[in-house]
Write a protein that holds these residues in place. Sequence first.
Motif, PDB file in Angstrom:
ATOM      1  N   GLY A 141     -74.927  22.930   5.256  1.00  0.00           N
ATOM      2  CA  GLY A 141     -74.312  24.150   4.755  1.00  0.00           C
ATOM      3  C   GLY A 141     -74.497  24.240   3.252  1.00  0.00           C
ATOM      4  N   VAL A 142     -75.271  25.216   2.813  1.00  0.00           N
ATOM      5  CA  VAL A 142     -75.561  25.412   1.393  1.00  0.00           C
ATOM      6  C   VAL A 142     -74.569  26.440   0.852  1.00  0.00           C
ATOM      7  N   ALA A 143     -73.640  26.004   0.026  1.00  0.00           N
ATOM      8  CA  ALA A 143     -72.612  26.914  -0.472  1.00  0.00           C
ATOM      9  C   ALA A 143     -73.236  28.051  -1.273  1.00  0.00           C
ATOM     10  N   ASN A 144     -72.642  29.225  -1.155  1.00  0.00           N
ATOM     11  CA  ASN A 144     -73.071  30.329  -2.021  1.00  0.00           C
ATOM     12  C   ASN A 144     -72.414  30.194  -3.397  1.00  0.00           C
ATOM     13  N   THR A 145     -72.862  31.001  -4.329  1.00  0.00           N
ATOM     14  CA  THR A 145     -72.317  30.994  -5.688  1.00  0.00           C
ATOM     15  C   THR A 145     -71.931  32.413  -6.073  1.00  0.00           C
ATOM     16  N   ALA A 146     -71.461  32.567  -7.302  1.00  0.00           N
ATOM     17  CA  ALA A 146     -71.145  33.905  -7.807  1.00  0.00           C
ATOM     18  C   ALA A 146     -72.395  34.790  -7.875  1.00  0.00           C
ATOM     19  N   ASN A 147     -73.569  34.176  -7.810  1.00  0.00           N
ATOM     20  CA  ASN A 147     -74.829  34.925  -7.843  1.00  0.00           C
ATOM     21  C   ASN A 147     -75.392  35.169  -6.445  1.00  0.00           C
ATOM     22  N   ARG A 148     -74.514  35.223  -5.456  1.00  0.00           N
ATOM     23  CA  ARG A 148     -74.957  35.329  -4.063  1.00  0.00           C
ATOM     24  C   ARG A 148     -75.891  36.507  -3.838  1.00  0.00           C
ATOM     25  N   ILE A 149     -75.546  37.691  -4.296  1.00  0.00           N
ATOM     26  CA  ILE A 149     -76.388  38.865  -4.052  1.00  0.00           C
ATOM     27  C   ILE A 149     -77.766  38.673  -4.672  1.00  0.00           C
ATOM     28  N   TYR A 150     -77.805  38.171  -5.881  1.00  0.00           N
ATOM     29  CA  TYR A 150     -79.082  37.935  -6.551  1.00  0.00           C
ATOM     30  C   TYR A 150     -79.919  36.911  -5.788  1.00  0.00           C
ATOM     31  N   GLU A 151     -79.288  35.812  -5.376  1.00  0.00           N
ATOM     32  CA  GLU A 151     -80.037  34.721  -4.757  1.00  0.00           C
ATOM     33  C   GLU A 151     -80.519  35.041  -3.353  1.00  0.00           C
ATOM     34  N   TYR A 152     -79.804  35.893  -2.637  1.00  0.00           N
ATOM     35  CA  TYR A 152     -80.128  36.143  -1.230  1.00  0.00           C
ATOM     36  C   TYR A 152     -81.009  37.378  -1.023  1.00  0.00           C
ATOM     37  N   THR A 153     -81.461  38.034  -2.072  1.00  0.00           N
ATOM     38  CA  THR A 153     -82.219  39.273  -1.908  1.00  0.00           C
ATOM     39  C   THR A 153     -83.618  39.152  -2.508  1.00  0.00           C
ATOM     40  N   PRO A 154     -84.637  39.593  -1.759  1.00  0.00           N
ATOM     41  CA  PRO A 154     -86.018  39.424  -2.218  1.00  0.00           C
ATOM     42  C   PRO A 154     -86.474  40.457  -3.235  1.00  0.00           C
TER      43      PRO A 154
END
Length: 419
Positions: free
Chosen positions: A245-258
Amino acid sequence: MPPVRALAVLLVLAACHAAPAANPDDAGASADGELADGASEPAAATVHVHYPAGHAITIRGAGGGLSWDAGQPTTAAGVDTVSFTLATLTAPIEWKPLLDDTTWARGPNYHVAPGQTVDIWPHFLQTAGQVVTLIPAFHSATLGNDRAIYAYLPASYTENPDATYPVVYMHDGQNLWAAMPQLAFGAPWNVDTTFDRATEQGTCSTATATGWGAQPLGGTPQTCTGDADCASGACRTFPEAIVIGVANTANRIYEYTPTTDPTTAGGGGADLYLTMLVSELKPAIDAQLRTRPEAASTVLAGSSLGGLVSAYAGLTHADVFGKLAELSPSTWWNDGWIVPAVQTAPATPATRPSIVYVDSGAGDGDDEADTDQLAAAYLALGYADGTTFRHVVQPGAQHAETYWAERFPGAMQLVLGTR
């Protein structure tokens, strides 16, 4: 590989011995992936059981010189390995090993067909896996941030140190664990208890033209330990796996979008996030845990934006993540950018994930229309529905963890296959 070196806590699960009752699953069986009435040419079969030395391993079963009432001794076949060659078989059978001929291997019966050689890494004593905070603050030089990395270690992990495992990498790692509900946003996915149940019991599956289908979604699953428990004649489960399980961060939207999306704030950091997974995290996991590191044994799974970034990883890192589980992927992102991206992906099977699972709830609330288009794009590439691809639409389901938890077992059945 060496045992875990960075566990914050390593729980030792209680072990217990039980005298074996007669196995209740002594009906005619079928080999994994074969229909029950499929006749085979007569042939011998061999089973190899991998387990630490120091105990006698016996075999019981439904044919080929086996019975459920008395264990047959096995023969040493190497370090921590014993074998048994079954007499000439004319049809697939069920079988199971015992420890010291007193304690049955955990979980549903195994299967073997004429001419097969089957290797298993069973466990006899442990009944549940464990969730640990594997790395409390994993630092990524690529992203310049830290996050927690959680791991589910299967029930057999400490009992059978010879076993290695496929690995399921999952985004939003805080939301996964029944053992850590305080971390979750909303209800947890119960990934740990899902794997524990699959280790202990199978579910009754339905025969299809290509093998055994997944248990239908909805209702209470019909659990089983052998084929005789099922009207369909097929008791199946998926194999044990390590789940990261890789925790998300406050930058979730940035990190998960191409890509960036003009209608939202930010986006476009998926390439860096996936570089972190591939170049930084996965090598660390493979060094610490007993993984099977090849792409064919590595799954990437997530929901919502986590489903979107999983789909994108299939376009950019199929050589690492050979199987994908995309639950309610955010196909709407940047005006549905992911759909034409998949449509124009190389059609060569060697350059794409071998298995893809896609789902959504029914209705616009879970972006069903765009997800239907994504599913159609995969099928147009040549994926085979029911074998290398599955698209599930759950009636009444919303975009929420509760429903992803309900669909998760079916996703794992497809991407991990039958034990």
